[in-house]
Design a protein around this motif. Structure first.
Motif, short mmCIF file in Angstrom:
data_model
loop_
_atom_site.label_atom_id
_atom_site.label_comp_id
_atom_site.label_asym_id
_atom_site.label_seq_id
_atom_site.Cartn_x
_atom_site.Cartn_y
_atom_site.Cartn_z
N LYS A 1 8.66 -1.82 3.38
CA LYS A 1 8.70 -0.94 2.21
C LYS A 1 8.19 -1.65 0.96
O LYS A 1 7.37 -1.11 0.21
CB LYS A 1 10.14 -0.47 1.97
CG LYS A 1 10.31 0.43 0.76
CD LYS A 1 11.77 0.83 0.58
CE LYS A 1 11.95 1.67 -0.67
NZ LYS A 1 13.39 2.06 -0.86
N PHE A 2 8.65 -2.89 0.73
CA PHE A 2 8.20 -3.65 -0.44
C PHE A 2 6.71 -3.96 -0.36
O PHE A 2 5.99 -3.89 -1.36
CB PHE A 2 8.99 -4.95 -0.56
CG PHE A 2 10.45 -4.77 -0.86
CD1 PHE A 2 10.89 -3.65 -1.55
CD2 PHE A 2 11.39 -5.72 -0.46
CE1 PHE A 2 12.24 -3.48 -1.84
CE2 PHE A 2 12.74 -5.55 -0.75
CZ PHE A 2 13.16 -4.43 -1.44
N SER A 3 6.23 -4.31 0.82
CA SER A 3 4.82 -4.64 1.01
C SER A 3 3.94 -3.42 0.74
O SER A 3 2.89 -3.52 0.11
CB SER A 3 4.59 -5.16 2.43
OG SER A 3 3.24 -5.47 2.63
N ARG A 4 4.39 -2.27 1.23
CA ARG A 4 3.63 -1.04 1.02
C ARG A 4 3.52 -0.71 -0.47
O ARG A 4 2.45 -0.36 -0.98
CB ARG A 4 4.30 0.09 1.79
CG ARG A 4 3.54 1.40 1.76
CD ARG A 4 4.24 2.40 2.64
NE ARG A 4 4.06 2.11 4.05
CZ ARG A 4 4.92 2.42 5.00
NH1 ARG A 4 6.05 3.03 4.69
NH2 ARG A 4 4.67 2.13 6.26
N LYS A 5 4.63 -0.84 -1.18
CA LYS A 5 4.62 -0.55 -2.62
C LYS A 5 3.76 -1.55 -3.36
O LYS A 5 3.07 -1.21 -4.34
CB LYS A 5 6.05 -0.55 -3.16
CG LYS A 5 6.89 0.61 -2.69
CD LYS A 5 8.22 0.68 -3.42
CE LYS A 5 8.03 1.14 -4.83
NZ LYS A 5 9.31 1.38 -5.53
N PHE A 6 3.78 -2.81 -2.91
CA PHE A 6 2.98 -3.83 -3.58
C PHE A 6 1.49 -3.55 -3.46
O PHE A 6 0.73 -3.76 -4.41
CB PHE A 6 3.30 -5.22 -2.97
CG PHE A 6 2.44 -6.32 -3.50
CD1 PHE A 6 2.61 -6.78 -4.80
CD2 PHE A 6 1.45 -6.88 -2.71
CE1 PHE A 6 1.82 -7.79 -5.30
CE2 PHE A 6 0.65 -7.92 -3.21
CZ PHE A 6 0.84 -8.36 -4.51
N HIS A 7 1.07 -3.05 -2.31
CA HIS A 7 -0.35 -2.80 -2.08
C HIS A 7 -0.82 -1.45 -2.64
O HIS A 7 -2.01 -1.17 -2.62
CB HIS A 7 -0.68 -2.92 -0.60
CG HIS A 7 -0.62 -4.33 -0.10
ND1 HIS A 7 0.45 -4.84 0.58
CD2 HIS A 7 -1.50 -5.35 -0.21
CE1 HIS A 7 0.23 -6.12 0.88
NE2 HIS A 7 -0.94 -6.44 0.41
N GLN A 8 0.12 -0.64 -3.10
CA GLN A 8 -0.27 0.56 -3.83
C GLN A 8 -0.53 0.20 -5.28
O GLN A 8 -0.11 -0.84 -5.78
CB GLN A 8 0.85 1.60 -3.76
CG GLN A 8 1.00 2.28 -2.41
CD GLN A 8 2.11 3.30 -2.45
OE1 GLN A 8 3.28 2.98 -2.35
NE2 GLN A 8 1.73 4.56 -2.60
#
Length: 344
Positions: free
Chosen positions: A336-343
């Motif tokens: 979840k954190f990785s996905r938000k970071f790459h957005q």
């Protein structure tokens, strides 16, 4: 509706993919769902791709190939669509593969939900509230839906973003969209991929973006969608020309200035006047700042600081994850954190 006799058409556009093509074809032939026609569209390959097409079409009654002069991936996909006879359609690239249950499970979801469009893959389904476009690997389409909109095709002469423009228009034309996040499309990364080669040619990509905007103008005007689908269009502009091109591609300063002006003019003339306050709030902070920036320098200064703060926050989150004892929950949060970071 029963699925046991519904035909699925799988279309593979092919250009010089002899190294991977047989594996791609085999992944379709090994599908658990038995009613599949495989259409191989050889786009003027100069390697052994044609020989492979001939080999499989002669050995398997449900495989046929089409030969055309090299005309690009959009023409190849459109040709495959014209020749397909299935009730549903899926596009597979000639260097990729799909899991054995892929088509059977996608069809079951489409039938159970009476869907025009099934979005596939966890990386794409998490955007379901804001799904503005999808690559071909994430689209399972009902043929009757496509026939209702014969003017929607892959735009000829455009690459990249040909699949984004195609799917963006289709998604605007239906609310019968289902999700198949478990779908396993095996994407092969290698140095000869078209999108890698194309994205290195910044001049070519920049020259095509006015064509993207022209196509969008024509579509939204024809369907009177500017007001009703303003957020859908805004999110597309944010994702494709802004995030994937302006932010991520190595344009020089002059090119960036051209794209800066193209995006801002289009958004201020065609999109922002039709967005309400709640819709505007759903755009990313960098994109909103970009739209109000007076020049490149002011945006670049902001974005460098924005990325620094975001990276710091992400690293802190990863550090704190170490103290969570449940590994499954930890992995879920990391994703979840990785996905938000790459957005954005």
């Amino acid at each position: 509706m029963q699925s046991d006799k519904l035909l699925i058409s799988v279309i593979i556009p092919i250009y010089n993919q002899e190294l991977f093509l047989e594996e791609s074809i085999q992944s379709v032939l090994k599908q658990s769902y038995p009613f599949v026609e495989l259409i191989l569209v050889n786009d003027g390959s100069t390697d052994r791709s044609l020989d492979i097409c001939i080999k499989y079409s002669s050995q398997y009654g449900n495989v046929r190939y089409i030969e055309q002069v090299n005309s690009g991936v959009s023409v190849a996909r459109n040709r495959g669509l014209q020749e397909s006879t299935g009730a549903y359609v899926f596009f597979l690239d000639g260097d990729d593969t799909i899991a054995t249950e892929f088509l059977e499970e996608a069809l079951a979801i489409a039938l159970n939900n009476e869907s025009d469009f099934v979005a596939i893959g966890e990386d794409y389904c998490f955007r379901s509230r804001h799904m503005m476009a999808l690559p071909t690997c994430a689209m399972f389409l009902k043929t009757d839906f496509l026939k209702k909109h014969p003017d929607i095709n892959f735009p000829i002469g455009i690459q990249p973003c040909e699949d984004g423009l195609f799917s963006h228009q289709l998604l605007a034309l239906t609310d019968k969209v289902s999700l198949y996040p478990e779908g396993k499309y095996h994407y092969r990364q290698h140095d000869f991929q078209n999108h890698i080669i194309i994205n290195q040619n910044t001049s070519k990509v920049l020259a095509q973006i006015p064509q993207w905007l022209s196509l969008l103008k024509e579509f939204y005007t024809r369907n009177n969608f500017y007001k009703s689908h303003a957020l859908h269009l805004a999110l597309f502009i944010e994702h494709e020309p802004f995030e994937l091109r302006y932010i991520r591609m190595p344009f020089d300063d002059e090119q960036r200035m051209q794209l800066f002006d193209l995006i801002k003019v289009f958004m201020h003339e065609k999109v922002l006047p039709n967005l309400n306050t709640d819709e505007k709030a759903q755009l990313s902070v960098p994109f909103l700042y970009f739209l109000e920036s007076k020049d490149l320098k002011s945006f670049d200064t902001f974005y460098i600081d924005y990325k620094r703060k975001k990276t710091k926050k992400f690293k802190t989150q990863l550090f704190l994850l170490k103290f969570i004892p449940l590994s499954k929950f930890r992995r879920s949060l990391r994703k979840k954190f990785s996905r938000k970071f790459h957005q954005l």
